[in-house]
Design an enzyme around this catalytic site. Structure first.
Site, PDB file in Angstrom:
ATOM      1  CG  HIS A   9      -0.254  -0.120   2.510  1.00 40.68           C
ATOM      2  ND1 HIS A   9       0.168  -1.341   3.005  1.00 40.68           N
ATOM      3  CD2 HIS A   9       0.124   0.809   3.407  1.00 40.68           C
ATOM      4  CE1 HIS A   9       0.773  -1.145   4.168  1.00 40.68           C
ATOM      5  NE2 HIS A   9       0.764   0.148   4.434  1.00 40.68           N
ATOM      6  N   GLY A  71       7.166   1.177   1.902  1.00 37.40           N
ATOM      7  CA  GLY A  71       7.394   2.405   2.657  1.00 37.40           C
ATOM      8  C   GLY A  71       8.871   2.732   2.767  1.00 37.40           C
ATOM      9  CB  SER A  72      11.616   1.418   4.648  1.00 40.57           C
ATOM     10  OG  SER A  72      11.513  -0.001   4.707  1.00 40.57           O
ATOM     11  CG  ASN A  74      14.880  -1.505   4.927  1.00 36.81           C
ATOM     12  OD1 ASN A  74      15.917  -1.545   4.291  1.00 36.81           O
ATOM     13  ND2 ASN A  74      14.615  -0.562   5.804  1.00 36.81           N
ATOM     14  N   GLY A  75      11.699  -4.383   3.611  1.00 30.92           N
ATOM     15  CA  GLY A  75      11.009  -5.670   3.585  1.00 30.92           C
ATOM     16  C   GLY A  75      10.817  -6.189   2.177  1.00 30.92           C
ATOM     17  CD  GLU A  76       8.462  -3.213   0.863  1.00 34.16           C
ATOM     18  OE1 GLU A  76       7.381  -3.127   1.460  1.00 34.16           O
ATOM     19  OE2 GLU A  76       9.524  -2.727   1.320  1.00 34.16           O
ATOM     20  CG  HIS A 103      30.382  -2.327  -8.564  1.00 30.31           C
ATOM     21  ND1 HIS A 103      31.084  -1.751  -7.538  1.00 30.31           N
ATOM     22  CD2 HIS A 103      30.790  -1.704  -9.692  1.00 30.31           C
ATOM     23  CE1 HIS A 103      31.903  -0.825  -8.031  1.00 30.31           C
ATOM     24  NE2 HIS A 103      31.729  -0.779  -9.336  1.00 30.31           N
ATOM     25  CG  ASN A 104      26.250  -5.396  -6.236  1.00 28.92           C
ATOM     26  OD1 ASN A 104      26.074  -4.224  -5.976  1.00 28.92           O
ATOM     27  ND2 ASN A 104      27.211  -6.103  -5.678  1.00 28.92           N
ATOM     28  NE  ARG A 138      36.498  -4.459  -9.356  1.00 30.42           N
ATOM     29  CZ  ARG A 138      36.182  -3.410  -8.621  1.00 30.42           C
ATOM     30  NH1 ARG A 138      36.312  -3.458  -7.308  1.00 30.42           N
ATOM     31  NH2 ARG A 138      35.778  -2.308  -9.187  1.00 30.42           N
ATOM     32  NE  ARG A 142      34.605  -8.743  -5.128  1.00 27.79           N
ATOM     33  CZ  ARG A 142      35.121  -7.533  -5.273  1.00 27.79           C
ATOM     34  NH1 ARG A 142      34.370  -6.543  -5.730  1.00 27.79           N
ATOM     35  NH2 ARG A 142      36.369  -7.307  -4.959  1.00 27.79           N
TER      36      ARG A 142
END
Length: 177
Positions: A9, A71-72, A74-76, A103-104, A138, A142
């Site tokens: 949401h 919202g942040s 993070n959880g997603e 890089h990733n 590199r 990784r």
């Protein structure tokens, strides 16, 4: 390129904006929800579907990336990273968007809908989608270590430089009594 979107949401407004922005900029957007505002929805329901779609399409050789939004963020990001084959990065600036790709070789990014302006978040997505992976040895090495661990659950060996002081790869000392 196909771009899979999932949110909760708190990310619904940005997701809806991105659907139009992506279409206007030549991308094929796939909306994995939510489709209506529900203040108590669960982000894994939508973000896992977006991440699964990216992983499946990339495994088939398709040009596909994903964006998950909360919202942040993070959880997603955590939810997306549970999908085998996904490397999701939390992006909060243009620099982190560039590095996630260069890089990733991130194939999903997560952004916080309550952390930035709509314009900034759109720019982060634009930078992510337009930045190629560097293919530097590199970074390839990784990413391969993470991919191998994802499949085998075996830790990569420690480098000799990390073993200093006579410890072996298990961390045991040579001079145990």
């Amino acid at each position: 390129m196909r771009v899979h979107l999932g949110s909760d949401h708190a990310g619904l407004e940005l997701k809806d904006h991105l659907l139009n922005w992506l279409a206007d900029n030549g991308y094929e957007a796939v909306d994995h929800g939510p489709f209506v505002f529900d203040a108590v929805d669960d982000y894994p329901v939508f973000c896992l579907r977006a991440a699964e779609a990216v992983a499946a399409e990339q495994a088939e050789g398709a040009d596909s990336l994903g964006v998950v939004i909360g919202g942040s963020g993070n959880g997603e990001q955590m939810a997306a990273n549970k999908v085998i084959g996904v490397r999701a990065a939390l992006v909060w600036s243009e620099a982190t968007a560039v590095l996630a790709r260069e890089h990733n070789d991130a194939n999903v990014i997560s952004v916080g809908g309550r952390q930035h302006s709509l314009e900034d978040m759109t720019r982060f997505v634009e930078v992510f989608l337009s930045t190629p992976f560097s293919d530097e040895e590199r970074h390839v090495r990784r990413i391969a270590q993470m991919g191998d661990y994802e499949v085998t659950r075996e830790l990569p060996p420690l480098p000799a430089s990390a073993l200093g002081g006579g410890s072996d790869a298990s961390g045991s000392s040579d001079s145990e009594a």
